[in-house]
Design a protein around this motif. Structure first.
Motif, mmCIF file in Angstrom:
data_model
loop_
_atom_site.group_PDB
_atom_site.id
_atom_site.type_symbol
_atom_site.label_atom_id
_atom_site.label_comp_id
_atom_site.label_asym_id
_atom_site.label_seq_id
_atom_site.Cartn_x
_atom_site.Cartn_y
_atom_site.Cartn_z
ATOM 1 N N TYR A 146 0.854 -1.183 0.000
ATOM 2 C CA TYR A 146 0.000 0.000 0.000
ATOM 3 C C TYR A 146 0.890 1.233 0.000
ATOM 4 O O TYR A 146 1.962 1.245 0.612
ATOM 5 C CB TYR A 146 -0.911 0.025 1.223
ATOM 6 N N ASP A 147 0.416 2.281 -0.673
ATOM 7 C CA ASP A 147 1.188 3.523 -0.740
ATOM 8 C C ASP A 147 0.231 4.699 -0.575
ATOM 9 O O ASP A 147 -0.550 5.018 -1.480
ATOM 10 C CB ASP A 147 1.935 3.622 -2.073
ATOM 11 N N THR A 148 0.272 5.310 0.593
ATOM 12 C CA THR A 148 -0.579 6.477 0.859
ATOM 13 C C THR A 148 0.257 7.751 0.946
ATOM 14 O O THR A 148 -0.141 8.725 1.585
ATOM 15 C CB THR A 148 -1.376 6.288 2.169
ATOM 16 N N TRP A 194 -11.000 3.379 14.167
ATOM 17 C CA TRP A 194 -9.768 4.035 14.611
ATOM 18 C C TRP A 194 -8.907 4.471 13.433
ATOM 19 O O TRP A 194 -8.222 5.495 13.518
ATOM 20 C CB TRP A 194 -8.988 3.131 15.557
ATOM 21 N N ASP A 195 -8.936 3.722 12.323
ATOM 22 C CA ASP A 195 -8.229 4.154 11.118
ATOM 23 C C ASP A 195 -8.840 5.447 10.584
ATOM 24 O O ASP A 195 -8.132 6.372 10.156
ATOM 25 C CB ASP A 195 -8.302 3.080 10.023
ATOM 26 N N TRP A 196 -10.175 5.473 10.556
ATOM 27 C CA TRP A 196 -10.906 6.658 10.090
ATOM 28 C C TRP A 196 -10.532 7.870 10.942
ATOM 29 O O TRP A 196 -10.208 8.939 10.413
ATOM 30 C CB TRP A 196 -12.413 6.382 10.171
ATOM 31 N N PRO A 228 -0.620 0.295 6.941
ATOM 32 C CA PRO A 228 0.076 0.299 8.227
ATOM 33 C C PRO A 228 1.279 1.234 8.257
ATOM 34 O O PRO A 228 1.785 1.544 9.348
ATOM 35 C CB PRO A 228 0.504 -1.169 8.409
ATOM 36 N N MET A 229 1.731 1.700 7.086
ATOM 37 C CA MET A 229 2.837 2.659 7.021
ATOM 38 C C MET A 229 2.336 4.082 6.770
ATOM 39 O O MET A 229 3.128 4.971 6.439
ATOM 40 C CB MET A 229 3.789 2.256 5.883
ATOM 41 N N MET A 230 1.052 4.322 6.937
ATOM 42 C CA MET A 230 0.498 5.638 6.623
ATOM 43 C C MET A 230 1.015 6.716 7.570
ATOM 44 O O MET A 230 0.962 6.567 8.795
ATOM 45 C CB MET A 230 -1.034 5.599 6.698
ATOM 46 N N ASP A 231 1.501 7.795 6.991
ATOM 47 C CA ASP A 231 1.751 9.042 7.720
ATOM 48 C C ASP A 231 0.472 9.851 7.570
ATOM 49 O O ASP A 231 0.214 10.428 6.513
ATOM 50 C CB ASP A 231 2.950 9.764 7.111
#
Length: 295
Positions: free
Chosen positions: A98-100, A162-164, A131-134
């Motif tokens: 994933y890449d955010t 909690w992600d939201w 899981p690597m989201m800044d």
């Protein structure tokens, strides 16, 4: 067809046509895709659900080849980003991930606009929790694409509450929806807090795989299938329409996303909106899905 308002700039049809299988059809010509969209529009279904990864990153272009200015004006386009799989334009990726990051989100938006030949995306979703989201970087990037006019609204997919909250805490733009898996066969969102969280905040939920990915009809759920068919026969429709109506009946304002390449089935998607379902019928189906009565 009922419509649901997500913000001041965007409303969508209560039933959504999912295009994840668009590239799997033997016929991907522009005319055939237009026929699918026309079958949706005939029922008041105006919202088309895409993702950059669908069809190995090819489904957006298949849609774009079919769009005319008049047709674009009549529909809302949802798409998603952040999944990087080693196929198509990401064939050189060493591992699916994933890449955010800001760079990836901005590039994905530009890819989607170019491939679909449109000047804006109606709704952009982050496809999977990263899981690597800044969250500061991701939130700022989503704010940026809205401010630029390239995207009218933003949301997420497959996020837990909690992600939201983490992502929203770093944004100025309100997230408008979460697209999650909900069906008679995947009903835990009704009890694990997912539906309650969004219902409390007045955020409509999009439901992917509302028929359990076809598992509802695989012969393993005979009692549930029989009851769905019985209700359908009483109301002049089929079991699939009743299963989708089960989601529509919930007060959380769920928008089921239904995907099929069969034109006859597409023409019947709207039947779900015609099914009447009272509380006891809802619980009748829920009990059969659970395999036991509620406590």
């Amino acid at each position: 067809m009922d419509r649901i308002r997500l913000n001041d700039a965007l409303e969508m049809s209560r039933l959504v046509y999912g295009m994840w299988r668009l590239g799997d059809d033997d016929n991907t010509t522009a005319d055939h895709v237009r026929n699918k969209i026309a079958a949706c529009l005939d029922q008041g279904i105006t919202t088309m659900d895409q993702a950059d990864i669908y069809g190995g990153y090819e489904a957006e272009e298949i849609l774009g080849n079919a769009l005319t200015p008049e047709l674009r004006h009549r529909i809302e386009i949802v798409t998603k980003c952040d999944i990087v799989a080693p196929v198509g334009r990401y064939a050189d990726a060493r591992v699916k991930h994933y890449d955010t990051s800001r760079a990836h989100i901005l590039a994905s938006v530009d890819h989607s606009l170019r491939l679909m030949k449109i000047d804006h995306i109606d709704l952009l979703l982050i496809h999977r929790p990263d899981p690597m989201m800044d969250h500061f970087e991701t939130g700022a990037a989503l704010d940026e694409v809205v401010k630029s006019g390239k995207v009218r609204a933003v949301g997420v997919s497959n996020f837990r509450p909690w992600d939201w909250e983490l992502l929203q805490s770093a944004m100025k733009t309100p997230l408008v929806t979460n697209q999650i898996e909900i069906s008679l066969l995947h009903h835990t969102p009704f009890t694990n807090g997912d539906v309650a969280f969004h219902q409390r905040h007045g955020q409509p939920i999009m439901a992917w795989s509302p028929l359990g990915g076809g598992a509802l009809f695989d012969g393993k759920h005979t009692a549930l299938r029989a009851r769905l068919s019985e209700i359908g026969a009483e109301q002049g429709t089929d079991d699939a329409a009743v299963a989708v109506a089960w989601l529509l009946a919930h007060p959380a304002r769920i928008l089921p996303v239904l995907g099929t390449n069969n034109l006859d089935r597409i023409a019947r998607i709207g039947d779900a909106a015609k099914v009447r379902m009272d509380r006891e019928t809802w619980f009748d189906l829920y009990t059969l899905a659970l395999g036991h009565e509620v406590a």
